[in-house]
Design an enzyme around this catalytic site. Sequence first.
Site, PDB file in Angstrom:
ATOM      1  N   CYS A  69     -11.175  -8.276   0.778  1.00 57.01           N
ATOM      2  CA  CYS A  69     -11.379  -9.715   0.894  1.00 57.01           C
ATOM      3  C   CYS A  69     -12.222 -10.077   2.098  1.00 57.01           C
ATOM      4  CB  CYS A  69     -10.031 -10.435   0.956  1.00 57.01           C
ATOM      5  SG  CYS A  69      -8.872  -9.612   2.006  1.00 57.01           S
TER       6      CYS A  69
ATOM      7  N   GLN B  19       0.820  -1.216   0.000  1.00 52.12           N
ATOM      8  CA  GLN B  19       0.000   0.000   0.000  1.00 52.12           C
ATOM      9  C   GLN B  19       0.856   1.270   0.000  1.00 52.12           C
ATOM     10  OE1 GLN B  19      -3.208   0.185  -0.409  1.00 52.12           O
ATOM     11  NE2 GLN B  19      -3.800  -1.952  -0.109  1.00 52.12           N
TER      12      GLN B  19
ATOM     13  N   THR C  29       7.365 -19.315 -16.757  1.00 45.98           N
ATOM     14  CA  THR C  29       7.571 -18.340 -17.833  1.00 45.98           C
ATOM     15  C   THR C  29       7.070 -16.967 -17.390  1.00 45.98           C
ATOM     16  OG1 THR C  29       7.373 -20.061 -19.473  1.00 45.98           O
ATOM     17  CG2 THR C  29       6.979 -17.808 -20.239  1.00 45.98           C
TER      18      THR C  29
HETATM   19  N1  PLP Z   1      -0.618  -6.762   1.268  1.00 42.09           N
HETATM   20  C1  PLP Z   1      -1.425  -5.716   1.398  1.00 42.09           C
HETATM   21  C2  PLP Z   1      -1.136  -4.680   2.454  1.00 42.09           C
HETATM   22  C3  PLP Z   1      -2.533  -5.589   0.563  1.00 42.09           C
HETATM   23  O1  PLP Z   1      -3.371  -4.542   0.715  1.00 42.09           O
HETATM   24  C4  PLP Z   1      -2.783  -6.572  -0.415  1.00 42.09           C
HETATM   25  C5  PLP Z   1      -3.969  -6.493  -1.292  1.00 42.09           C
HETATM   26  O2  PLP Z   1      -5.087  -6.391  -0.859  1.00 42.09           O
HETATM   27  C6  PLP Z   1      -1.895  -7.652  -0.505  1.00 42.09           C
HETATM   28  C7  PLP Z   1      -0.817  -7.706   0.342  1.00 42.09           C
HETATM   29  C8  PLP Z   1      -2.093  -8.744  -1.507  1.00 42.09           C
HETATM   30  O3  PLP Z   1      -1.759  -8.303  -2.791  1.00 42.09           O
HETATM   31  P1  PLP Z   1      -1.992  -9.227  -4.060  1.00 42.09           P
HETATM   32  O4  PLP Z   1      -3.413  -9.052  -4.435  1.00 42.09           O
HETATM   33  O5  PLP Z   1      -1.059  -8.721  -5.142  1.00 42.09           O
HETATM   34  O6  PLP Z   1      -1.662 -10.626  -3.658  1.00 42.09           O
END
Ligand code: PLP
Length: 388
Positions: free
Chosen positions: A333, A186, A241
């Site tokens: 999520c 972030q 790849t």
């Molecule tokens: N770390 C943080 C602080 C995030 O906000 C996110 C995404 O929501 C992730 C990791 C995971 O990223 P990615 O979707 O590329 O796996």
Amino acid sequence: MGGDAMTIYLDNNATTALAAEVRDAMMPHLFGEFANPSSPHSAGMAARRAVSEAKAQVAALIGAKPADLVMTGSATEATHAAILGALRVIEETDHRRDHIVTTAVEHPATLALFGDLRQRGWRVTILPVNRDGLPSLVDLAAVVTEATALVSMMWANNETGVLMPVEGASAIAHAHGALFHSDAVQAAGRVPVDCGIADYLTLSAHKMHGPKGVGALYVRKGVPFHALIHGHQERRRRGGTENVPGIVGFGAAASLASLWLDEADLIAFLRDRLEQGILARWPGAVVNGAGAARLPNTSNIRFADGRGHPLDAEELLMRLDRADIAVSMGAACSSGGNEPSHVLTAMGLSGEQAAASLRFSLSRYTTAAEVDAVLSELPALHARLVAA
Ligand code: PLP
């Protein structure tokens, strides 16, 4: 700016719109220039050059050398590669170190991995945070010892935008010979991120107007690392790849992000206008993490009903959605599930208070007109939800 041109998209910590410049950089690699970067012919060599140039662009954003980057399929994978790769080597070389440390407000990519490592026998310390979402360096210094293998602390929190004390945490880890990893997903592109303090840094393209499904891991030269996915690519550090269009897109996004860092004040100005506007229009509203330094684009606000009790923010979110305003309840999520945000509850909020909170996250594309449009919706929403 969102998928739908009419939508006021304030969920940029979940993901960002692909920048037109990024799309243009990717296009030749989606059509036409499709060769495998491992192929010996000219087209393969051109693909290899494109990947190298893109890695140099991503490296420049964090002051790294391109050779220190391992491109991955996501930030989640990068975090797994860093932590599992480091611990695999330490397990084999330094049996005294059986302890790992992280914080209670990490992204699930880190917290779930630590849970798994605990089950596999690692001693795990999860540092608590205060009301503003900050872990204490005094607490950290009290738990890190010569038995600590690794400390992982995110650079900035995805739900509140709170900037974590990574520099101090790294110094404490290093003073005891422990490794330091930071999830800078972030932070990168929103505030300056210098790889100099970390042994491992996690990055993601889709939080900086790049494509989804591309991450990067910075691995400081000389630190322990063992590939998570075997294969000859990425100097044997990550098999498979290369996702050439995705990596090229990440490079273009990182270059834009470097330029846009100079405009962080503008995003902060709009965020503050939104935040102050909401607080002025919604009696009892409170900013979660207000006492800490925060990312310029993020505001996490807890809403109250007419009696000062926590409001059901899901209802507010849905009504905003009906007005074509996209915001989020904590992490993308976890919204949709019934679990209260682990970040907000770690900050001492009750489940009800966490469920009364919405995250507004702006981007380089957010306009003053959009902020004002959101603010103009609020009095009617307040009347409807609080009177209801
Ligand atoms: N770390 C943080 C602080 C995030 O906000 C996110 C995404 O929501 C992730 C990791 C995971 O990223 P990615 O979707 O590329 O796996």
